[in-house]
Design an enzyme around this catalytic site. Sequence first.
Site, PDB file in Angstrom:
ATOM      1  N   ASN A   1     -60.110  11.984  -1.986  1.00 23.70           N
ATOM      2  CA  ASN A   1     -59.829  10.552  -2.109  1.00 23.70           C
ATOM      3  C   ASN A   1     -61.116   9.773  -1.952  1.00 23.70           C
ATOM      4  O   ASN A   1     -62.059  10.224  -1.315  1.00 23.70           O
ATOM      5  CB  ASN A   1     -58.799  10.100  -1.069  1.00 23.70           C
ATOM      6  CG  ASN A   1     -59.296  10.267   0.345  1.00 23.70           C
ATOM      7  OD1 ASN A   1     -59.944  11.252   0.659  1.00 23.70           O
ATOM      8  ND2 ASN A   1     -59.014   9.325   1.204  1.00 23.70           N
TER       9      ASN A   1
ATOM     10  N   VAL B   1     -57.094  11.944  -5.728  1.00 21.74           N
ATOM     11  CA  VAL B   1     -56.934  13.100  -6.608  1.00 21.74           C
ATOM     12  C   VAL B   1     -55.937  14.057  -5.964  1.00 21.74           C
ATOM     13  O   VAL B   1     -56.118  14.466  -4.810  1.00 21.74           O
ATOM     14  CB  VAL B   1     -58.280  13.811  -6.857  1.00 21.74           C
ATOM     15  CG1 VAL B   1     -58.082  14.983  -7.812  1.00 21.74           C
ATOM     16  CG2 VAL B   1     -59.300  12.838  -7.435  1.00 21.74           C
TER      17      VAL B   1
ATOM     18  N   LYS C   1     -55.865  12.468 -11.179  1.00 19.22           N
ATOM     19  CA  LYS C   1     -56.511  11.306 -10.564  1.00 19.22           C
ATOM     20  C   LYS C   1     -55.650  10.076 -10.793  1.00 19.22           C
ATOM     21  O   LYS C   1     -55.223   9.805 -11.909  1.00 19.22           O
ATOM     22  CB  LYS C   1     -57.904  11.111 -11.176  1.00 19.22           C
ATOM     23  CG  LYS C   1     -58.732  10.016 -10.525  1.00 19.22           C
ATOM     24  CD  LYS C   1     -60.128   9.989 -11.138  1.00 19.22           C
ATOM     25  CE  LYS C   1     -61.008   8.946 -10.466  1.00 19.22           C
ATOM     26  NZ  LYS C   1     -62.370   8.926 -11.043  1.00 19.22           N
TER      27      LYS C   1
ATOM     28  N   ASP D   1     -74.723   8.930 -10.838  1.00 15.35           N
ATOM     29  CA  ASP D   1     -74.210   9.346  -9.523  1.00 15.35           C
ATOM     30  C   ASP D   1     -74.235  10.863  -9.413  1.00 15.35           C
ATOM     31  O   ASP D   1     -73.288  11.478  -8.936  1.00 15.35           O
ATOM     32  CB  ASP D   1     -72.793   8.816  -9.313  1.00 15.35           C
ATOM     33  CG  ASP D   1     -72.361   8.885  -7.849  1.00 15.35           C
ATOM     34  OD1 ASP D   1     -73.231   9.123  -6.991  1.00 15.35           O
ATOM     35  OD2 ASP D   1     -71.173   8.709  -7.566  1.00 15.35           O
TER      36      ASP D   1
END
EC number: 2.7.10.1
Length: 867
Positions: free
Chosen positions: A475, A481, A516, A626
Site C-alpha cells: 500500500n 495492491v 491495484k 522513481d
Amino acid sequence: MHHPKETLLIDSSNPSYSHLTEYRFDNLKREESRSTSLFGDRRRVMKILSGFSLIIIVVFIFATSHEQALSTTGDLTSSTQSTTHGGVVFTYPTTRKSPGKGCVLNSQRSTPKNLKQYTGNISDACLAGIKSSNCKTWLMTNAVILKYSDDVVSNCPSILEFVNKTSLSCSGKSQIQYMYPQSDSASSDCNHSYDFNSNALNRAIYNFNYSKTLISTSYANTPGFAMYTFLLKIMNCVNKNGIKLDAGILNIFTDMTYIDLCESDVFMSSFPDTLNKLIEAGYIVKFYFLNQNLQDTQKNVENVLAGCKYMNSRSYCEIVDWSYHSENPNEFEICIPDSQPSGKKEDFNWHVTELLLIIGIPCISLTICCIAFFVCCLKCAKLKMAMMRMNVFSNDTHQNPDEMELKKRWIGMRKKFNKDVENGSCKELNTQKWSHFASANNYMDIQALANANKKDIWEIDTKNLLVQEDHLLGNGAFANVYKGIVKGKIPLLVVNNSLNMTVESENNGHYEAAIKKLPAHADEQNHLDFFHEIDFMKRLGHHPHVISMLGCVSNPYEPLIVVEYCARGDLLKFLRRHKDYVLMNKTDDCPIEADMCLRIKDLVSIAWQVADGMSYLASKNFIHRDLAARNILLTKSLTAKVSDFGLCRYMDSALYTAKGGRLPIKWMSVEALKLYEFSTKTDVWSFGVLLFEIFSMGDVPYPTIQQVDMLEHLLAGGRLSQPLKCPNEIFNIMQKCWAEKPEDRPEFNEMRGEITVMLNLDDESYGYLSVESQGGPKYTQLTMQDSKETAPCSTPGGSQDMDEDGDYDSGSEGHSQGTCAQLDQVLTERFGEEQKKEIKQIFCEITSKSMRGKRRQSNSTVSTYQS
C-alpha cells in the site's frame, strides 16, 4: 511484503470461489453505488434542506431568547446576593485567605470627592461595550500585577487572550501599552505604547515576560503597599503623557484579594484620590480579580475600592469577576464606531423578532433550495458539455457530421495503435495526437472516460476477476495492491497474440495477479491520475523485465489495474530479508533456516535485468523518475521487473520539467534537484543508487544527510561509498552514473553491455568471470575492494592451456566459432529466444575484435623481427 507460501493454490480445473464471494466485483452489494443523477434523489435533497432549515430556526430562537434574558437582567447593584449572575454560575473560590488583623472595613466609607457620576447620557463618556461615533480611537493600558507565582503560567495567557478579544475592532490609530510592577526602569513601560496591528506590538506580545508581572519579594507580606506603588507609577505615567486619543481604558489585572488591599493603610487612604485623578485624566478603570468570586463579598470590595461599582459596566470604575468576562466579551469591547450599543440592546422588541423569524426563515430556506437547484443544473450542464465534446462516449445514433468525424478519428487511431502493438512497431507513438483522448486531460469527465474504455480490448469482465481484499500485497499514499485471480484468457495475450509468454502463476486457465486499486479517500485528481496510468500501461507494451498490465477495469468509482503477480515482492524487502544469507565463496553452505541464499552472481544478474528493462523504457522515450529497489519486483524465479509508473512520463523533448508533486529526493540527480529537469540521464543516476541498494543488501542511501541538504552535498562532491559486497567493476559503473554533467553519464544499453560481460554464464564460482579482451584471450575476474589474491577461471566454450609464460591460450580462430555456438545454446536455455540474439551479438563482436587485434599484433611482431 508477501511470502510465496501465501500463494492461493488451485488444485481442480473448476475451483470453488464461494469463500471469495465477498470480494467479487459482480457482487450485487458491491455493484450498488450512488446514482450519478443529481435529480434522482430530489426527495432526499429536500429532506436534508428541510432539516437544515429547522436547525437554523431552533438556533435562532435559542440565541434570541438568550439575548432577551440578558437584556432584562438590568444593571447590577451591590445588593445582589444571588449565586448566579446573568445566567453564569461562578465556580472559583471566594478568597485565598481570611480577613487579617490589619483590615478594618468602614461601612460608612464615602466615595471620593468630585468623582464623576454617569448621568445616563451616552454622549458624556466613552464606555466599554458601547458603540459611539465619538469613541473611535482608544488608549488601552493593561496593568498586570500578580502575587502568586504558581498561577502565572495560566493567568498571563488568559489575560492576553482577553485583551485580544476586547480590542478586535481597534485600528492602527488606537494604541495599547502594558505595565508591570517589575519593569526594567521606572519609565520604560510608560514610554512604550504600540499601535494596534503593528509588528512592534506582535514582537512585544511574543517577548512577553511573565516574571515581570509578579510583585517584588520585598512586598510579599505587604501586597497592598505593592498595589499602591504600582498605581502611583501608573498615575505618574498619565501625568507625563496624558491621553491624546478619543478615550482611554485602564485594565488592572490582579490575583490579590480585597483583604490584601485593605490591610495596607497607605493604599486605603490614597486610593480615592488616585482613582479621581485617573478618571479626570480620561480613563475608565476596571479591576479584574483573577480566580475569585466576589459575589458574596461585593459590599466589602466596594468599600475597599471606594468609588468603584461591582459588575456595573456603566460606571467609571468597575469591579469585575474574572469568570464573567469569558461569557460576555461584548460588554468589555472597545473601538466600536457605530451609534448602537453592542453589549446590551435597548428596548428589545420581541414581537419584531418574532415577525422577522416568520418572514426570514422561509426566505432563507427558499434561497438555499434555489442555490442547490442551481448547483445541480450547473453540474449537469458541465457533464453534458463534456459528453458533447467527446461524442465517442455517447451511444446516440443521431450524430451530426462533425461528431461522426471525431468518432472515426478515434476508432482509426485505436485500430492503428492495436495493429502497431501486434506488429511490435509502435516506437514512433506521438502522444500529442492522443491529447484530447488521454485520461490526463483536465476537461474530461471521469464517467465519460470510463464509458470510453468499457468496450476496450484491455477490459476484464468483473465476473472473471476475484480480489482478495484480505491479502494486501502493498500500500502507498495513493493506491493499494491486493492479490487476486483472473479467469479466462488475459487481455495482454489478446492484444499481443504473437506473444509467447509463460506466466508462472497460471493454473488451468486461472492466473494469479496483483490488483491495484484506489483507497477510499481518493479524490477526483487521483482518479484522473489512475486512468492516466492505465493509458500509459496500455502503450508500454511487453518486455520480460518490465511489469506488464494483464488488463484493467474502467469502473468510474473503483477502477482497477491488473498486473503480473511477482511472488517474491519488491526487491528492497527481499534484499533486507536475505541480508545475512549471501554466500561469498563457492564452498559456503546455505543455513537451514534460510528459504534461499544468494551469491554475488545473483546480485549482478538482478542488476543486468534492471538495466535491460530500463534500456527498453529509454528506447520508448519514457522516463521513470522513481527508479529504486522498492519499485523493482521479483518473480518466483528471481526475474526482476521494473514497476510503479505513477511518476513515469513520455519525453517528447530532450528534457521534461516537473511541475510539482512528491519526488524521491535521495535518488535524484543534481539537475533534477536543482532545476526539476528529468531525462533518461536522471534515470541513469537513479540506477547508480539502485546498484548501491542491491550490493549493500538494502541499506538506505545517504543515511546521515537530510533531504534538504542533498543538493548541497552532491554539489560539494559527496557520493555514496562502495558497499562491502560490491565488486570494483560494479562500483566503477556506479561512479559513472553519478557524473555531475548528464552528458558524461553512460546510456542504459552501454551499462547493460558492461554487466553482460561481467556475468559468468558458464561457471558458478563466486567472483570469477571469463571474457575476451582486446589484447587477446585473457582471463579477468570480479575483484572485491579488500581482495588481494585472485584466481582464474575457464572461458565459455573450448579448453585452455597454460603456456610457459603463465598466460592462458584460448586456441585458434576457429575456437571463436565454437564459443559463439556454445554461447548460443546457453543463452537460449537461460534467457530465452527473445534476449538471446542481443547478448550473443555482443559476445561475438568482442571475440571477433580480440582475434583481429591479435592477428595485427602478431603480424607487427613478425615484420619487426624480419626488418
